[in-house]
Design an enzyme around this catalytic site. Structure first.
Site, PDB file in Angstrom:
ATOM      1  CB  SER A   1      15.980  12.888 -32.528  1.00  0.00           C
ATOM      2  OG  SER A   1      15.154  11.569 -31.734  1.00  0.00           O
TER       3      SER A   1
ATOM      4  CG  HIS B   1      12.505   7.417 -20.827  1.00  0.00           C
ATOM      5  ND1 HIS B   1      12.972   8.260 -21.795  1.00  0.00           N
ATOM      6  CD2 HIS B   1      11.182   7.548 -21.287  1.00  0.00           C
ATOM      7  CE1 HIS B   1      12.182   8.574 -22.746  1.00  0.00           C
ATOM      8  NE2 HIS B   1      11.009   8.091 -22.714  1.00  0.00           N
TER       9      HIS B   1
ATOM     10  CB  VAL C   1      17.889   8.025 -16.727  1.00  0.00           C
ATOM     11  CG1 VAL C   1      16.740   7.410 -17.500  1.00  0.00           C
ATOM     12  CG2 VAL C   1      19.132   7.836 -17.388  1.00  0.00           C
ATOM     13  CG  ASP C   2      20.758  13.580 -16.448  1.00  0.00           C
ATOM     14  OD1 ASP C   2      20.319  14.710 -15.853  1.00  0.00           O
ATOM     15  OD2 ASP C   2      21.089  13.885 -17.856  1.00  0.00           O
TER      16      ASP C   2
END
Length: 228
Positions: free
Chosen positions: A174, A105, A89-90
């Site tokens: 992941s 997101h 989200v950055d």
């Protein structure tokens, strides 16, 4: 015509910039139950806490910058038609200069109307804090983040991009967060797939693993792709 290089980035992409991941020991979210600060039900229960949490994350984001991995993705645009699908989200991909970025997101530096998700505003750098009383154009606002318990609106555009890829790359994830982890299932048969991660998850046969952090791994990938 340039080949379409589609890249899916996760938290490991930004970790080298100093942004902690909530799954890491000592991560940003450790002091809070995740469902209290990042879920739709948590926002309904205690919107003030959620606003406070994302205010802190915005201020932390302002103290860091893009890393060499972000910059290598920009360099790759010289040789490839690069599209980035990010779970982050950055705004580090934007600040590095990448051209095509799809946020799955949400975006930390933006807010949207509580009563109309189509109304989205970028917060100015000198006014990053919000609270339940904050209004813009007469609308109360919330973080422009896809909370747990909410649908991921951009997953369909992401699937379309992956299906069009000539080369697909996964970086710093992941492969456990769905629906993003399922993007691998939409790659065309025969398309080269690369996975960059220092602690990689198990991957299907045929995926080329580059066991490294984002910055080094992308330098390795750049060498592979430009010397094929």
């Amino acid at each position: 015509m340039k080949k379409k290089l589609v890249i899916s980035t996760g938290a490991g992409m930004s970790a080298e910039s100093g942004i902690s991941t909530f799954r890491d020991a000592g991560g940003l979210w450790e002091n809070y139950p995740v469902m209290d600060v990042a879920s739709a039900s948590g926002f309904r229960r205690n919107p003030a806490l959620v606003h406070e949490f994302y205010n802190a994350r915005r201020h932390q984001l302002m103290t860091v910058g893009p890393n060499d991995g972000h910059r290598t993705l920009v360099e790759l645009e010289k040789d490839f038609d690069v599209y980035i699908i990010t779970q982050n989200v950055d705004n580090l991909h934007e600040r590095a200069g990448s051209t095509h970025i799809l946020h799955l997101h949400g975006e930390l530096t933006k807010v949207r109307a509580v009563d109309d998700e189509t109304l989205i505003w970028e917060l100015p750098p000198d006014h990053l804090d919000t609270d339940p009383s904050t209004t813009i154009d007469g609308h109360h606002v919330r973080p422009h983040i896809v909370f747990f318990e909410e649908a991921v609106p951009n997953i369909e555009p992401a699937i379309e991009l992956v299906a069009q890829a000539d080369i697909f790359v996964v970086i710093g994830t992941s492969l456990a967060v769905y629906p993003a982890a399922g993007l691998l299932n939409f790659v065309k048969p025969g398309t080269p797939i690369y996975y960059i991660d220092p602690n990689p998850a198990p991957v299907p046969a045929g995926v080329t693993l580059i066991k490294a952090g984002a910055s080094q791994g992308l330098k390795d990938l750049q060498h592979i792709l430009t010397h094929r």
